[in-house]
Write a protein that holds these residues in place. Sequence first.
Motif, PDB file in Angstrom:
ATOM      1  N   ARG A  63       0.829  -1.204   0.000  1.00  0.00           N
ATOM      2  CA  ARG A  63       0.000   0.000   0.000  1.00  0.00           C
ATOM      3  C   ARG A  63       0.865   1.256   0.000  1.00  0.00           C
ATOM      4  O   ARG A  63       0.588   2.208  -0.719  1.00  0.00           O
ATOM      5  CB  ARG A  63      -0.917   0.007   1.218  1.00  0.00           C
ATOM      6  CG  ARG A  63      -2.157  -0.799   1.027  1.00  0.00           C
ATOM      7  CD  ARG A  63      -3.127  -0.514   2.153  1.00  0.00           C
ATOM      8  NE  ARG A  63      -3.564  -1.804   2.666  1.00  0.00           N
ATOM      9  CZ  ARG A  63      -3.893  -2.058   3.896  1.00  0.00           C
ATOM     10  NH1 ARG A  63      -3.870  -1.125   4.792  1.00  0.00           N
ATOM     11  NH2 ARG A  63      -4.271  -3.262   4.264  1.00  0.00           N
ATOM     12  N   LEU A  66       2.458   1.700  -3.455  1.00  0.00           N
ATOM     13  CA  LEU A  66       1.473   2.172  -4.416  1.00  0.00           C
ATOM     14  C   LEU A  66       1.135   3.639  -4.158  1.00  0.00           C
ATOM     15  O   LEU A  66       1.051   4.441  -5.098  1.00  0.00           O
ATOM     16  CB  LEU A  66       0.213   1.314  -4.335  1.00  0.00           C
ATOM     17  CG  LEU A  66      -0.881   1.626  -5.334  1.00  0.00           C
ATOM     18  CD1 LEU A  66      -0.362   1.403  -6.753  1.00  0.00           C
ATOM     19  CD2 LEU A  66      -2.083   0.752  -5.083  1.00  0.00           C
ATOM     20  N   LEU A  67       0.979   4.010  -2.911  1.00  0.00           N
ATOM     21  CA  LEU A  67       0.698   5.396  -2.568  1.00  0.00           C
ATOM     22  C   LEU A  67       1.840   6.305  -3.003  1.00  0.00           C
ATOM     23  O   LEU A  67       1.623   7.391  -3.520  1.00  0.00           O
ATOM     24  CB  LEU A  67       0.453   5.517  -1.068  1.00  0.00           C
ATOM     25  CG  LEU A  67       0.109   6.898  -0.531  1.00  0.00           C
ATOM     26  CD1 LEU A  67      -1.234   7.338  -1.102  1.00  0.00           C
ATOM     27  CD2 LEU A  67       0.061   6.885   0.970  1.00  0.00           C
ATOM     28  N   ARG A  68       3.057   5.834  -2.817  1.00  0.00           N
ATOM     29  CA  ARG A  68       4.216   6.627  -3.212  1.00  0.00           C
ATOM     30  C   ARG A  68       4.281   6.800  -4.721  1.00  0.00           C
ATOM     31  O   ARG A  68       4.621   7.864  -5.220  1.00  0.00           O
ATOM     32  CB  ARG A  68       5.478   5.948  -2.692  1.00  0.00           C
ATOM     33  CG  ARG A  68       6.691   6.787  -2.780  1.00  0.00           C
ATOM     34  CD  ARG A  68       7.824   6.108  -2.073  1.00  0.00           C
ATOM     35  NE  ARG A  68       8.944   7.019  -1.948  1.00  0.00           N
ATOM     36  CZ  ARG A  68      10.127   6.663  -1.571  1.00  0.00           C
ATOM     37  NH1 ARG A  68      10.352   5.407  -1.273  1.00  0.00           N
ATOM     38  NH2 ARG A  68      11.093   7.528  -1.490  1.00  0.00           N
ATOM     39  N   LEU A  69       3.957   5.742  -5.464  1.00  0.00           N
ATOM     40  CA  LEU A  69       3.971   5.839  -6.918  1.00  0.00           C
ATOM     41  C   LEU A  69       2.873   6.764  -7.426  1.00  0.00           C
ATOM     42  O   LEU A  69       3.076   7.540  -8.357  1.00  0.00           O
ATOM     43  CB  LEU A  69       3.812   4.450  -7.542  1.00  0.00           C
ATOM     44  CG  LEU A  69       5.013   3.532  -7.450  1.00  0.00           C
ATOM     45  CD1 LEU A  69       4.656   2.157  -7.989  1.00  0.00           C
ATOM     46  CD2 LEU A  69       6.176   4.105  -8.239  1.00  0.00           C
ATOM     47  N   LEU A  70       1.701   6.673  -6.819  1.00  0.00           N
ATOM     48  CA  LEU A  70       0.579   7.467  -7.293  1.00  0.00           C
ATOM     49  C   LEU A  70       0.676   8.928  -6.878  1.00  0.00           C
ATOM     50  O   LEU A  70       0.135   9.796  -7.550  1.00  0.00           O
ATOM     51  CB  LEU A  70      -0.735   6.869  -6.796  1.00  0.00           C
ATOM     52  CG  LEU A  70      -1.088   5.500  -7.365  1.00  0.00           C
ATOM     53  CD1 LEU A  70      -2.371   4.989  -6.744  1.00  0.00           C
ATOM     54  CD2 LEU A  70      -1.226   5.563  -8.877  1.00  0.00           C
ATOM     55  N   SER A  71       1.347   9.209  -5.799  1.00  0.00           N
ATOM     56  CA  SER A  71       1.409  10.584  -5.323  1.00  0.00           C
ATOM     57  C   SER A  71       2.795  11.183  -5.498  1.00  0.00           C
ATOM     58  O   SER A  71       3.173  12.094  -4.779  1.00  0.00           O
ATOM     59  CB  SER A  71       1.000  10.637  -3.856  1.00  0.00           C
ATOM     60  OG  SER A  71       1.939   9.920  -3.083  1.00  0.00           O
TER      61      SER A  71
END
Length: 99
Positions: A63, A66-71
């Motif tokens: 999680r 994924l959060l780091r990639l998306l933000s």
Amino acid sequence: MKADWKLPGDDVKRAAYYVSFGPHGARTPGEGNKIFFGVAICIGIAGVLQVVINMMAKSMVLRLMLLRLLSAPPAPRTITSEWQKASNERALEQKIFSC
């Protein structure tokens, strides 16, 4: 006891034996099975907890990734190929390169 065992009567000997090896002690029949199954259950619960915590940790890592990639912040403007070509031409004009 420091006294001789021949002096106390049979009742005292039976009472001492009962206190030492009576049904309340660790040598009651079937208590070994109870201890074995209790330890096995505790080990099983610990194993299940380890698996659950491990799965939660892996899930949390995924999680966070994924959060780091998306933000992620936008790429800087100096990474583009046009910028790189322009900086190379400018370096050639100023004779920064030795070739």
